[in-house]
Scaffold this active site. Sequence first.
Site, short mmCIF file in Angstrom:
data_model
loop_
_atom_site.label_atom_id
_atom_site.label_comp_id
_atom_site.label_asym_id
_atom_site.label_seq_id
_atom_site.Cartn_x
_atom_site.Cartn_y
_atom_site.Cartn_z
CB ILE A 12 -1.28 0.24 0.62
CG1 ILE A 12 -2.02 0.98 1.22
CG2 ILE A 12 0.08 0.27 2.58
CD1 ILE A 12 -3.71 0.62 2.19
CG ASN A 25 -1.22 0.95 17.74
OD1 ASN A 25 -1.49 1.87 18.51
ND2 ASN A 25 -0.31 0.10 17.88
N GLY A 33 3.37 -4.85 10.49
CA GLY A 33 2.52 -5.08 9.84
C GLY A 33 2.74 -3.36 9.10
CG ASP A 35 0.65 1.57 12.07
OD1 ASP A 35 1.32 2.64 11.69
OD2 ASP A 35 0.77 1.02 13.75
N GLY A 124 -4.06 -9.43 10.67
CA GLY A 124 -2.88 -9.26 10.74
C GLY A 124 -2.58 -9.80 11.68
CB ILE A 125 -0.63 -7.91 14.70
CG1 ILE A 125 0.76 -8.38 13.56
CG2 ILE A 125 -0.28 -7.84 16.14
CD1 ILE A 125 1.20 -6.69 13.71
N1 AR6 Z 1 0.67 -3.22 2.01
C1 AR6 Z 1 -0.57 -3.21 2.41
N2 AR6 Z 1 -0.88 -4.15 3.28
C2 AR6 Z 1 0.20 -5.18 4.44
C3 AR6 Z 1 1.47 -4.81 4.03
C4 AR6 Z 1 1.42 -3.51 2.75
N3 AR6 Z 1 2.99 -2.80 3.03
N4 AR6 Z 1 2.21 -5.13 4.78
C5 AR6 Z 1 1.24 -5.89 5.96
N5 AR6 Z 1 0.11 -5.52 5.04
P1 AR6 Z 1 -1.72 -5.68 10.06
P2 AR6 Z 1 -3.55 -5.84 12.32
C6 AR6 Z 1 -1.62 -6.68 5.23
O1 AR6 Z 1 -0.58 -6.55 10.91
O2 AR6 Z 1 -4.67 -7.20 11.63
C7 AR6 Z 1 0.78 -3.46 13.98
O3 AR6 Z 1 1.35 -3.73 14.98
C8 AR6 Z 1 -0.92 -7.49 6.25
O4 AR6 Z 1 -0.73 -8.94 4.90
O5 AR6 Z 1 -0.64 -4.39 9.13
O6 AR6 Z 1 -4.78 -4.47 12.06
C9 AR6 Z 1 -0.75 -1.94 14.04
O7 AR6 Z 1 0.19 -1.26 14.60
C10 AR6 Z 1 -2.53 -7.99 6.36
O8 AR6 Z 1 -3.59 -7.79 6.02
O9 AR6 Z 1 -2.99 -5.28 10.98
C11 AR6 Z 1 -1.48 -2.58 15.43
O10 AR6 Z 1 -0.94 -3.03 17.33
C12 AR6 Z 1 -2.80 -6.38 6.67
O11 AR6 Z 1 -1.82 -5.71 5.64
C13 AR6 Z 1 -1.59 -3.62 14.46
O12 AR6 Z 1 -0.34 -4.51 14.08
C14 AR6 Z 1 -3.52 -6.21 8.20
O13 AR6 Z 1 -2.00 -6.52 9.37
C15 AR6 Z 1 -2.71 -3.73 13.84
O14 AR6 Z 1 -3.31 -5.52 13.11
#
Ligand code: AR6
Length: 171
Positions: A12, A25, A33, A35, A124-125
């Site tokens: 993204i 968060n 992730g 973020d 994700g997380i």
């Molecule tokens: N571009 C697009 N999507 C992505 C990218 C990227 N560069 N990197 C990962 N994803 P997550 P959450 C996808 O874990 O579950 C953070 O620490 C990934 O494959 O990023 O909402 C925040 O600070 C997944 O499908 O977010 C919070 O503490 C999606 O993004 C926590 O993680 C969401 O994964 C939020 O957890």
Amino acid sequence: MNMKIELIKGDITKVEADAIVNAANSSLLGGGGVDGAIHRAGGKQILEECIEIRNKQGKCKTGEAVVTTAGNLPAKYVIHTVGPVWNGDEEKESKLLTNCYKNSLKLAESLGVKTIAFPNISTGIYRFPKELAAKIAIHEVKNFKSEIIEKVIFICFDDENAEIYRTLLKE
Ligand code: AR6
């Protein structure tokens, strides 16, 4: 008006939409992730604006959304929304995830955004089941009528989400 929906498999931080959405968060101070990727690629301006928002309104509640500029990213704005952590309460957590999409779209409209890109929030997380999250995201976007936003892009980073979205968007 119905918004056009597109699916892209990728990162993204590379997307040239007016707004990209961050799965943040409630601290708004960054994390892992998507973020982490957005803050790394966008530079310190994004964090500085997040800190200003925190100083004004405190933490960002789950389901709500705030906006900063996008620093070095090709987008104009980053809309930070806080997805729910999946704990198995399907009704409650689905509602909160719905709010993420709704509030992000409303905020984007108020900014005059024509194109907006969403990551797969909470999948994700935060461990929200991917298929259910995709159904919620697509349903919300299809139901949101806008005279301002023309296009919504779902950015799927992992293979599993890309496959789920491809299948659901064909239906
Ligand atoms: N571009 C697009 N999507 C992505 C990218 C990227 N560069 N990197 C990962 N994803 P997550 P959450 C996808 O874990 O579950 C953070 O620490 C990934 O494959 O990023 O909402 C925040 O600070 C997944 O499908 O977010 C919070 O503490 C999606 O993004 C926590 O993680 C969401 O994964 C939020 O957890």
